[in-house]
Design a protein around this motif. Structure first.
Motif, PDB file in Angstrom:
ATOM      1  N   ARG A  73       6.734   5.892 -41.309  1.00 43.58           N
ATOM      2  CA  ARG A  73       6.648   7.296 -40.899  1.00 43.58           C
ATOM      3  C   ARG A  73       5.192   7.733 -40.775  1.00 43.58           C
ATOM      4  NH1 ARG A  73      10.975  10.794 -41.357  1.00 43.58           N
ATOM      5  NH2 ARG A  73       9.527  12.473 -41.885  1.00 43.58           N
TER       6      ARG A  73
ATOM      7  N   THR B 100       3.630   9.256 -37.404  1.00 42.42           N
ATOM      8  CA  THR B 100       3.251  10.669 -37.320  1.00 42.42           C
ATOM      9  C   THR B 100       1.773  10.913 -37.581  1.00 42.42           C
ATOM     10  OG1 THR B 100       3.665  11.096 -39.673  1.00 42.42           O
ATOM     11  CG2 THR B 100       5.552  11.272 -38.166  1.00 42.42           C
TER      12      THR B 100
ATOM     13  N   GLU C 151       4.763  11.976 -32.435  1.00 41.73           N
ATOM     14  CA  GLU C 151       3.417  11.988 -33.013  1.00 41.73           C
ATOM     15  C   GLU C 151       3.104  13.406 -33.460  1.00 41.73           C
ATOM     16  OE1 GLU C 151      -0.106   9.722 -33.857  1.00 41.73           O
ATOM     17  OE2 GLU C 151       1.812   9.110 -33.027  1.00 41.73           O
ATOM     18  N   ALA C 152       2.786  13.561 -34.727  1.00 37.05           N
ATOM     19  CA  ALA C 152       2.519  14.890 -35.270  1.00 37.05           C
ATOM     20  C   ALA C 152       1.084  15.308 -34.966  1.00 37.05           C
ATOM     21  CB  ALA C 152       2.745  14.897 -36.773  1.00 37.05           C
TER      22      ALA C 152
END
Length: 660
Positions: free
Chosen positions: A285, A289, A70-71
Motif C-alpha cells: 500500500r 500510495t 496514487e495519493a
C-alpha cells in the motif's frame, strides 16, 4: 462480432491453460521423490505458453480497476516534541524491562512510546467515520461469507483435529501457567527459547473464557491468529490486483490447507504468515500510495510479528529487499519523490523499534538465549556442518522452491507429510499466476508486484538456511512467511477472469464465465477440505502418540474405585510425554510416571500398597511386562487399541489387590 470471437477464444485458451496446469500438478503430485515427472513439467510449460498467448492476444484481460490510486504526497513533517517524548519513554521502558520481565511502569511507558511515535510521524488525515455512515455493498456480504468460511475451516471439530498433541504443547502449557502465576517474561527460555505472544494470548483465553490449561486452549488462540490472515490477504490482494484480487486472495487464505492446518495445531505457527501478510500488505500500500502512514503500519506489524514465531525475523530482511527492488525498478534515486518515499520507508522500519523495546532489552541481556535456535541451525553450536555450507544452502533453496509443487515437509504435525504444500488446483494457479504477473508488470509498467515476489523468496530462507540439519528443509512452518506471496500470486488469474467477465454485459457469456469461477471456488473448497479433514486427519492420528487414550484408561480405573496413587505410566523411549497424560487428567504435574529402567525398584515399593494397581506399558516393552507378570502372578494384561484410528496401542497390566 470479431471482438466477441476473440474474447471467447482467449477465454477458451485460458481455461485450457488452467486444465493443463492442473493435469501437470497431478502428475507432479504423484511423481517419485527422486525426480519430478517430466510429463508434468512438459504440461506445465504448455499451459504457461497457452496463457501467455491468450493474454498477449487480448490485453484487455489484464485490465482491472486500478488497485490503489496514487495519493497526493503528504507533507514530510515530524513533531519533534512527540518524537523526543517517544524516545524518552522507550528509554524508560528499556530500563524497566531488565531481568526478562514485563513490569507495570515499563509496560505503560512502552505503550505510550508507540503512541507518541505515531503522533510524531503521522502526516496524513486521521481515520474518521464517513458522513453518510458505512454503506454496505454487495462485495461486503461476500467478504463476510469468506470470513465465515475461514472460521469454519479453522474451528470446525477443533477439539478432535488434532486430538493428541506432543511435548511442545506441554512445554507451552507450562509457560502459560507461569504467566497465570505472575511470571511476566518477555522471552520464554524453556524448550530452546520462545517468543511471548502466544503465551499471553492463551493466558488471556484462560482468564476471560474460563478455559483450562489444555491443548484446546492453545488451539482456540492460534486458530484466531490464523483467522486474522484473511483480512490481511484481502488488503494485500486489493493493493496488488484490485478488489477482485483481494476477494480471491481472501478465499484462498480461508481454505488453503497450508494456511489452515498450522492454525489448528495449537503452536505458534500461524503468527508467521499472519503478521507477514499484514506487514507486506502495508508495504505494498505504501508503494502504491506513497503515504507515510502505510509505512508506519508496516513497521508496527513488523514489530508485533517479532513477538510471535522466530522465523518471522526474516521479515527484517524481506521488507527492505522488497522495497529496494521496486525502488530500483522505478529509478527512485532520480527524483525527489523517490527519495522522500525511501525516507518514509526507513521511518516505517524504525517504527518497529518502540514496539520492540522490551525485546531489545532481553537481546542485550541474554543474546545467547535469543539467538540459540538460529545458531544451532546455521553454525556448529550443536553439531558440525556436514559438507560445504554453500552447496548445502544452494540445495536447500532449490528444495524450498519446489515445496509448492513437488517436494514436501516430512513432519506430520502441521502438514501432510511428503506432499506438496498446495493442492493440485492451487499449485496450478500459482504457476499461472506467476506467468500472468510478469505480463501484468510489462503491460502496466508496474514493478510493485516484484515486492511480493522478493518478499516471498526471502521468507523461504528461514527454512533454507538450515545448514546443520538440512533434512528439516523444506519446513512447512518455517517457510510459511512465503505463504502470503504464494496466495496473492495464485489469486491473480482467477481475479483477471472474474474482473473481465464482470465488465461484460448481462448476456449468457457473462454468467457462464462467472459460473466457471464459482466452480473453481467450489473445487478449491472441496479439495482442501479433503486434505485437511480426511487426509491430514488420518495420517496425523496414526502418527501422533495417544496420551488421551492413556488418560481415558486411568480415568476408568479411578472411576472403578482404584486409588489414584496406584496407577502408573511406565515411560519408554520415544513414547508420549507424561505431562500430556496430566493435561488430559487436569494436572500437568501428574506424578505417577516411572522410567522403565527404574521399574524393578518401583514395583518392590508398589507391592506394599493396598488395593488394585494398574500399569500402562509400551507394546514393545516386553521386559517390563515380564517383570510385572513375575511380581504379580495373579495379574493380567490386555492390549488396548487406539480409540480413533489404527496405530500403536497401549498394554494395560492389572494387578489385583492382595499380597504377592
Amino acid at each position: 462480432m470479431k471482438g466477441a470471437r476473440t474474447q471467447a477464444g482467449s477465454a477458451l485458451m485460458i481455461g485450457s491453460a488452467g486444465f493443463l496446469a492442473v493435469l501437470a500438478q497431478l502428475r507432479l503430485d504423484h511423481s517419485p521423490r527422486e525426480a519430478p515427472d517430466p510429463w508434468g513439467l512438459a504440461l506445465y510449460a504448455w499451459a504457461a505458453l497457452l496463457l501467455v498467448w491468450a493474454l498477449a492476444r487480448t490485453p484487455a484481460w489484464l485490465v482491472v480497476e486500478h488497485p490503489l490510486r496514487e495519493a497526493v504526497p503528504d507533507l514530510p513533517t515530524v513533531r519533534w516534541p512527540w518524537l523526543g517524548l517517544s524516545v524518552g519513554l522507550m528509554l524508560l521502558a528499556f530500563l524497566d524491562s531488565g531481568g526478562n520481565r514485563f513490569r507495570l511502569l515499563g509496560v505503560i511507558a512502552w505503550a505510550l512510546s508507540v503512541i507518541a511515535w505515531f503522533v510524531a510521524w503521522w502526516n496524513g488525515p486521521l481515520p474518521r467515520v464517513p458522513r453518510d455512515g458505512f454503506l454496505v455493498r454487495g462485495h461486503h456480504w461476500l467478504l463476510l461469507l469468506l470470513l465465515g468460511l475461514g472460521i469454519g475451516f479453522r474451528y470446525w471439530d477443533l477439539w478432535n483435529l488434532p486430538l493428541d498433541v506432543n511435548s511442545d504443547h506441554a512445554e507451552k502449557l507450562l509457560d502459560v501457567r507461569d504467566v497465570l502465576n505472575g511470571e511476566y517474561r518477555i522471552f520464554f527460555p524453556r524448550n530452546t527459547g520462545r517468543e511471548a505472544f502466544q503465551f499471553y494470548l492463551a493466558a488471556a483465553t484462560v482468564r476471560l473464557l474460563g478455559m483450562p490449561l489444555h491443548k484446546f486452549t492453545l488451539q482456540v488462540g492460534t486458530a484466531f491468529i490464523g483467522l486474522l490472515l484473511l483480512p490481511a490477504m484481502y488488503f494485500l490482494g486489493t493493493a496488488l490486483w484490485g478488489r477482485h484480487g483481494g476477494i480471491w486472495a481472501m478465499l484462498l487464505s480461508a481454505v488453503a490447507s497450508w494456511a489452515v492446518i498450522p492454525s489448528r495445531a495449537g503452536l505458534r505457527y500461524p503468527f508467521l504468515p499472519t503478521f507477514a501478510a499484514w506487514s507486506l500488505a502495508f508495504l505494498v500500500r505504501g508503494l502504491r500510495t506513497g503515504r507515510r502512514v502505510d509505512f508506519l503500519w508496516m513497521g508496527f506489524f513488523l514489530g508485533v510479528g517479532l513477538y510471535g514465531y522466530s522465523p518471522f525475523r526474516g521479515m527484517l530482511a524481506a521488507l527492505p529487499a522488497a522495497f529496494l527492488v521496486v525502488w530500483l525498478a522505478q529509478r527512485g534515486w532520480r527524483t525527489p519523490e523517490g527519495w522522500r518515499r525511501a525516507g518514509d520507508f526507513l521511518i516505517g522500519m524504525l517504527t518497529a523499534l518502540p514496539v520492540l523495546t522490551p525485546m531489545l532489552r532481553f537481546i542485550v541481556d541474554f543474546p545467547e538465549v535469543f539467538f540459540y535456535r538460529l545458531m544451532t541451525r546455521v553454525s556448529t553450536w550443536e553439531k558440525p556442518i556436514e559438507g560445504n555450507p554453500l552447496f548445502i544452502l544452494t540445495d536447500n533453496i532449490r528444495r524450498a522452491l519446489l515445496m509448492f509443487h513437488w517436494t514436501g515437509d516430512e513432519v506430520y504435525v502441521a502438514t501432510i507429510p511428503l506432499r506438496p504444500m498446495l493442492d493440485p488446483v492451487l499449485g496450478a494457479l500459482l504457476l499461472l499466476g506467476g506467468v500472468a504477473a510478469w505480463l501484468w508488470m510489462l503491460h502496466h509498467r508496474d514493478p510493485v508486484p516484484l515486492a511480493g515476489l522478493m518478499a516471498g523468496f526471502v521468507m523461504l530462507l528461514p527454512s533454507a538456511y538450515n545448514l546443520t540439519f538440512p533434512r528439516e528443509n523444506p519446513s512447512a512452518v518455517r517457510a510459511a512467511g512465503a505463504l502470503p506471496a504464494v496466495l496473492v500470486f495464485a489469486a491473480l488469474v482467477p481475479a483477471l477472469w472474474t474482473a473481465r467477465w464482470s465488465r461484460i454485459g448481462g448476456d449468457g457469456r457473462r454468467w457462464i464465465g462467472l459460473g466457471m469461477a464459482a466452480l473453481l471456488a467450489v473445487a478449491l473448497i472441496r479439495l482442501n477440505a479433503d486434505r485437511i479433514f480426511r487426509e491430514y486427519a488420518q495420517i496425523y492420528c496414526q502418527i501422533a502418540l495417544n496420551a488421551s487414550d492413556a488418560a481415558e484408561i486411568l480415568q476408568g480405573f479411578y472411576a472403578g474405585g482404584g486409588p489414584e496413587a496406584n496407577a502408573f505410566y511406565v515411560a519408554y523411549p520415544y513414547w508420549f510425554d507424561s505431562r500430556l497424560i496430566g493435561m488430559w487428567l487436569g494436572d500437568l504435574d501428574w506424578p505417577h510416571t516411572i522410567w522403565h529402567e527404574d521399574l524393578p525398584q518401583a514395583v518392590e515399593a508398589h507391592q506394599r500398597l493396598p488395593g488394585p494397581k494398574l500399569y500402562l506399558v509400551h507394546p514393545e516393552d516386553r521386559a517390563s511386562l515380564a517383570l510385572l507378570q513375575a511380581a504379580y502372578p495373579q495379574g493380567w494384561w490386555v492390549l488396548r487399541p487406539r480409540t480413533h484410528c489404527e496405530g500403536l496401542g497401549i498394554l494395560v497390566f492389572h494387578a489385583p489387590p492382595g499380597p504377592f
